[in-house]
Motif scaffolding. Structure first.
Motif, PDB file in Angstrom:
ATOM      1  N   VAL A 611      66.963 -47.900   1.875  1.00  0.00           N
ATOM      2  CA  VAL A 611      67.521 -48.932   0.999  1.00  0.00           C
ATOM      3  C   VAL A 611      66.654 -49.049  -0.250  1.00  0.00           C
ATOM      4  O   VAL A 611      65.444 -49.307  -0.145  1.00  0.00           O
ATOM      5  CB  VAL A 611      67.566 -50.306   1.700  1.00  0.00           C
ATOM      6  CG1 VAL A 611      68.319 -51.309   0.833  1.00  0.00           C
ATOM      7  CG2 VAL A 611      68.195 -50.197   3.068  1.00  0.00           C
ATOM      8  N   PRO A 612      67.225 -48.873  -1.451  1.00  0.00           N
ATOM      9  CA  PRO A 612      66.450 -49.090  -2.676  1.00  0.00           C
ATOM     10  C   PRO A 612      66.172 -50.570  -2.902  1.00  0.00           C
ATOM     11  O   PRO A 612      67.058 -51.415  -2.720  1.00  0.00           O
ATOM     12  CB  PRO A 612      67.345 -48.512  -3.776  1.00  0.00           C
ATOM     13  CG  PRO A 612      68.714 -48.505  -3.207  1.00  0.00           C
ATOM     14  CD  PRO A 612      68.581 -48.372  -1.731  1.00  0.00           C
ATOM     15  N   ARG A 613      64.932 -50.878  -3.273  1.00  0.00           N
ATOM     16  CA  ARG A 613      64.550 -52.256  -3.585  1.00  0.00           C
ATOM     17  C   ARG A 613      64.675 -52.516  -5.090  1.00  0.00           C
ATOM     18  O   ARG A 613      64.655 -51.581  -5.898  1.00  0.00           O
ATOM     19  CB  ARG A 613      63.094 -52.495  -3.165  1.00  0.00           C
ATOM     20  CG  ARG A 613      62.842 -52.665  -1.675  1.00  0.00           C
ATOM     21  CD  ARG A 613      61.400 -53.117  -1.523  1.00  0.00           C
ATOM     22  NE  ARG A 613      61.037 -53.453  -0.165  1.00  0.00           N
ATOM     23  CZ  ARG A 613      60.267 -52.697   0.613  1.00  0.00           C
ATOM     24  NH1 ARG A 613      59.819 -51.538   0.163  1.00  0.00           N
ATOM     25  NH2 ARG A 613      59.950 -53.078   1.831  1.00  0.00           N
ATOM     26  N   PRO A 614      64.741 -53.803  -5.465  1.00  0.00           N
ATOM     27  CA  PRO A 614      64.820 -54.126  -6.895  1.00  0.00           C
ATOM     28  C   PRO A 614      63.608 -53.658  -7.696  1.00  0.00           C
ATOM     29  O   PRO A 614      63.723 -53.401  -8.899  1.00  0.00           O
ATOM     30  CB  PRO A 614      64.925 -55.664  -6.893  1.00  0.00           C
ATOM     31  CG  PRO A 614      65.486 -56.015  -5.567  1.00  0.00           C
ATOM     32  CD  PRO A 614      64.946 -54.999  -4.623  1.00  0.00           C
ATOM     33  N   ALA A 653      71.519 -52.191   2.521  1.00  0.00           N
ATOM     34  CA  ALA A 653      72.141 -51.874   1.232  1.00  0.00           C
ATOM     35  C   ALA A 653      71.785 -52.970   0.237  1.00  0.00           C
ATOM     36  O   ALA A 653      71.470 -54.103   0.634  1.00  0.00           O
ATOM     37  CB  ALA A 653      73.654 -51.764   1.374  1.00  0.00           C
ATOM     38  N   PRO A 654      71.861 -52.690  -1.065  1.00  0.00           N
ATOM     39  CA  PRO A 654      71.750 -53.759  -2.062  1.00  0.00           C
ATOM     40  C   PRO A 654      73.015 -54.606  -2.072  1.00  0.00           C
ATOM     41  O   PRO A 654      74.123 -54.086  -1.896  1.00  0.00           O
ATOM     42  CB  PRO A 654      71.601 -53.002  -3.389  1.00  0.00           C
ATOM     43  CG  PRO A 654      71.319 -51.576  -3.017  1.00  0.00           C
ATOM     44  CD  PRO A 654      71.955 -51.352  -1.682  1.00  0.00           C
ATOM     45  N   ASP A 655      72.876 -55.912  -2.250  1.00  0.00           N
ATOM     46  CA  ASP A 655      74.069 -56.742  -2.388  1.00  0.00           C
ATOM     47  C   ASP A 655      74.401 -56.947  -3.862  1.00  0.00           C
ATOM     48  O   ASP A 655      73.749 -56.365  -4.741  1.00  0.00           O
ATOM     49  CB  ASP A 655      73.919 -58.061  -1.629  1.00  0.00           C
ATOM     50  CG  ASP A 655      72.874 -58.992  -2.229  1.00  0.00           C
ATOM     51  OD1 ASP A 655      72.410 -58.738  -3.373  1.00  0.00           O
ATOM     52  OD2 ASP A 655      72.516 -59.987  -1.558  1.00  0.00           O
ATOM     53  N   ALA A 660      67.885 -56.352  -1.706  1.00  0.00           N
ATOM     54  CA  ALA A 660      67.968 -55.362  -0.635  1.00  0.00           C
ATOM     55  C   ALA A 660      68.144 -56.106   0.679  1.00  0.00           C
ATOM     56  O   ALA A 660      67.334 -56.965   1.042  1.00  0.00           O
ATOM     57  CB  ALA A 660      66.702 -54.509  -0.608  1.00  0.00           C
ATOM     58  N   VAL A 661      69.214 -55.794   1.406  1.00  0.00           N
ATOM     59  CA  VAL A 661      69.588 -56.546   2.602  1.00  0.00           C
ATOM     60  C   VAL A 661      69.584 -55.617   3.813  1.00  0.00           C
ATOM     61  O   VAL A 661      70.115 -54.504   3.755  1.00  0.00           O
ATOM     62  CB  VAL A 661      70.980 -57.185   2.444  1.00  0.00           C
ATOM     63  CG1 VAL A 661      71.391 -57.935   3.704  1.00  0.00           C
ATOM     64  CG2 VAL A 661      70.995 -58.131   1.241  1.00  0.00           C
TER      65      VAL A 661
END
Length: 677
Positions: A611-614, A653-655, A660-661
């Protein structure tokens, strides 16, 4: 030589009487000359399986033989047992084989079956309490067709229960058929064996429907949130000097009893799910004997624990610890387990069974899974919000059962399309079919429309894996599956069209696990698979695909976890075989890949999600050695998302707000989510 008058007729009469006597003996004594029919102990009600008040979640294992759960499902079963989860394991056969408990033993099928049952009780007592000699309550329970099974409960850990149906494993004197022939209709009935000194009595007889309904009744009594079983459709296998047949069945890579047990379980699940108002149970299938032919994936500590439990089952030390007259374990396992490769891996037949997150057209994140044979959807209450709607179950195709591991993607008009693998659905038991199906929301966020069949690459209704789907920059869809020949096959639907191409083999030889797909920032779809020599990937364009390329990954095992980072580069994470180590590579330039972050977590076999983070980093989600969902970053200790043991790996996944969720199913089958740190 002259015949004495009348002797010919006398001889014929004697022969007929002798044959009648032999058949009478078989009828009175049962198969293998077992003791005459004897009544069971006074049965208890099947409602004994009902989970205790206040417990959360329940698991059920359905296997063919008394060691299948230990070889193929551990560490998962062990984790649930140690966590105090309500657990029932159902053994379909008596497992009597040739009746010899170890080399040189005297054939005694009743005694050997009872010894194997003793081994199972010892193994579960050891897992739960560390004491193989712990006391069990043993009862008879009445099932369908007038048959009785044995139901055991561990006194000091009453959440642990075992059920022995004792159907005959092998053909023998006065016997006919086995699980496979009962399943495919070659035989109408299957007898049970009466293990020595056990409370179920017998022998009895099951019909095909009676056995299926008995399993469904056990499910109704226990109401499991997880059902574990074996592989209903093993890989094809060419047998030669390097790949001996062992106990494989014909041209496939597993034991015929394993396959039949899985087929009975999936049909029982279909019947169980059909009369339940809401979806609940997640189904998990495990590969069997062909673990020996793939890279071994268990870390040393997990392998040692698994071996220790198998040694308890196999009564390795021969120290007597069980009551009764028969042996305390399966000496065949004691003598052969060290030389096999079966315990060295735990491999899911459908490895990507976790929740599939998809960003909806309105910016709210949705989550999709197969539960209770139905497609289930959850939706964020607000964009980026922490709360989610209750589970919404939507009808399945109405024929057969859905495998875990669906694919869900948002198409160009904002609706979400779902792709599933249907198991079974044939009108005749010997013609089960496996088919990819798809359905699309009627409106964004609405109900699923009608199901449409997409077939499978083999054309004969056999063997594909669960689907993976990518959407290109123009809105075209790419559907991929691992096919019956262990390669990747796909179909393509161009943007603006409702017509799919024919199935085609992407080429490039076998993959062990996968596929996994991702869309590059330029709109191209890339698909990956784990091969023995590295991570293989293809870049299909329309209905064409060039030769695959290979990333030089070190000893990869398990399905690849692919993602696109904030810098637009594709990254791939994988497990290193036989270790808890997680490695990753990232695109370093044209046709080049460079090592990225690495870490260690879990027992070596759990699936990964990226999952990519901000902040531009990428998080890795998996389970730890206790089965808890965790998140790994580029540095620092893993963060535990849930202190409870879970059965299915987390995803993320990103919302719509950029968070990142992480998403996972709790022990009760309910969706759990968390923003990643």
């Amino acid at each position: 030589m002259a015949m004495i008058p009348g002797t010919g007729r006398f001889t014929a009469v004697v022969g007929v009487l002798a044959l009648g006597f032999a058949l009478g003996v078989v009828k009175l004594t049962g198969p293998y000359g077992s003791p005459p029919y004897h009544a069971p102990t006074r049965p208890i009600g099947i409602e004994t399986l009902t989970p205790r008040p206040g417990t959360t979640g329940a698991v059920m294992q359905v296997v063919a033989h008394q060691d299948d759960d230990l070889y193929f499902m551990n560490p998962d079963v062990d984790r649930a047992v140690r966590a105090g989860t309500e657990s029932v394991t159902v053994f379909l056969t008596a497992g009597e084989a040739d009746g010899r408990n170890g080399p040189g033993g005297r054939p005694d099928p009743q005694a050997y079956a009872a010894a194997r049952n003793n081994g199972s009780r010892a193994a579960y007592a050891f897992m739960a309490l560390g004491d193989r000699a712990a006391r069990w309550e043993r009862h008879s329970v009445r099932l369908r067709d007038g048959a009785h099974a044995e139901l055991d409960r561990l006194v000091d850990a009453p959440n642990i229960k075992l059920v022995f149906l004792n159907t005959r494993k092998e053909e023998g004197i006065g016997a006919h058929g086995r699980l496979r022939t009962l399943w495919n209709g070659s035989e109408r009935e299957l007898d049970t064996l009466a293990p020595r000194d056990e409370p179920a009595g017998g022998p009895y007889t099951y019909t095909r429907d009676g056995l299926i309904d008995s399993l469904a009744d056990l499910m109704r009594a226990q109401t499991p949130t997880v059902v574990r079983t074996l592989d209903p459709e093993p890989d094809r296998q060419r047998h030669d000097g390097a790949h001996p047949v062992h106990a494989d069945n014909g041209g496939v890579s597993d034991h015929q009893d394993h396959t039949a047990a899985a087929q009975f379980t999936w049909e029982a699940l279909r019947r169980y799910n059909a009369d339940r108002p809401a979806a609940s149970a997640a189904a998990i299938a495990y590969r069997g004997y062909y673990n020996e032919r793939w890279p071994h994936n268990l870390a040393p500590a997990a392998r040692e624990r698994k071996d220790g439990i198998i040694r308890v089952y196999g009564w390795t030390d021969r120290v007597r610890h069980c009551p009764g007259r028969v042996d305390c374990g399966d000496l065949k396992v004691r003598d052969t387990a060290p030389g096999t490769n079966w315990p060295q891996s735990t491999t899911y037949r459908y490895p990507n069974a976790g929740v599939r997150p998809v960003l909806g057209a309105d910016g709210r994140l949705t989550a999709w899974a197969v539960l209770g044979g139905r497609v289930t959807r959850w939706t964020q209450d607000a964009v980026g919000g922490p709360n989610w709607s209750p589970a919404h179950s939507m009808p399945g195709p109405g024929d057969g059962e859905l495998a875990p591991g669906l694919a869900a993607v948002r198409i160009a008009d904002g609706r979400i399309a779902v792709f599933v693998l249907r198991i079974g659905g044939a009108r005749r038991a010997d013609r089960d079919r496996f088919e990819i199906l798809t359905a699309t929301e009627t409106t964004p966020g609405g109900e699923l429309g009608p199901w449409r069949g997409l077939g499978n690459p083999d054309g004969d209704g056999r063997g594909p894996g669960t689907p993976v789907v990518g959407v290109d920059g123009a809105g075209g869809l790419y559907l991929f599956v691992r096919d019956r020949d262990k390669g990747i096959s796909g179909r393509h639907r161009p943007a603006g069209s409702d017509t799919w191409s024919a199935w085609r083999d992407l080429g490039g030889g076998e993959i062990v696990e996968g596929p996994g797909a991702v869309t590059r920032p330029d709109g191209r779809v890339v698909v990956f698979g784990t091969a023995r020599e590295g991570i293989r990937y293809w870049e299909p364009v329309g209905e064409r695909s060039g030769p695959p390329r290979t990333i030089a990954a070190e000893r990869p095992a398990g399905p690849p976890a692919v993602s696109v980072g904030a810098d637009g580069r594709v990254g791939v994470a994988y497990r290193r075989a036989g270790t808890p180590e997680i490695a990753s590579v990232v695109e370093g330039g044209p046709n080049g890949w460079v090592p990225a972050d690495s870490g260690a977590a879990g027992a070596g076999y759990e699936a990964l999600s990226r999952v990519p983070r901000p902040d531009g980093t990428t998080a890795t989600l998996t389970r730890d050695a206790d089965g808890r969902p965790i998140v790994l970053g580029a540095s620092g200790a893993p963060v535990v998302l849930d202190e409870r043991t879970v059965a299915v790996d987390p995803t993320g996944a990103p919302d719509g707000a950029g968070h990142a969720v992480a998403l996972w199913l709790g022990p009760d089958g309910a969706l759990r989510t968390a923003r990643l740190p």
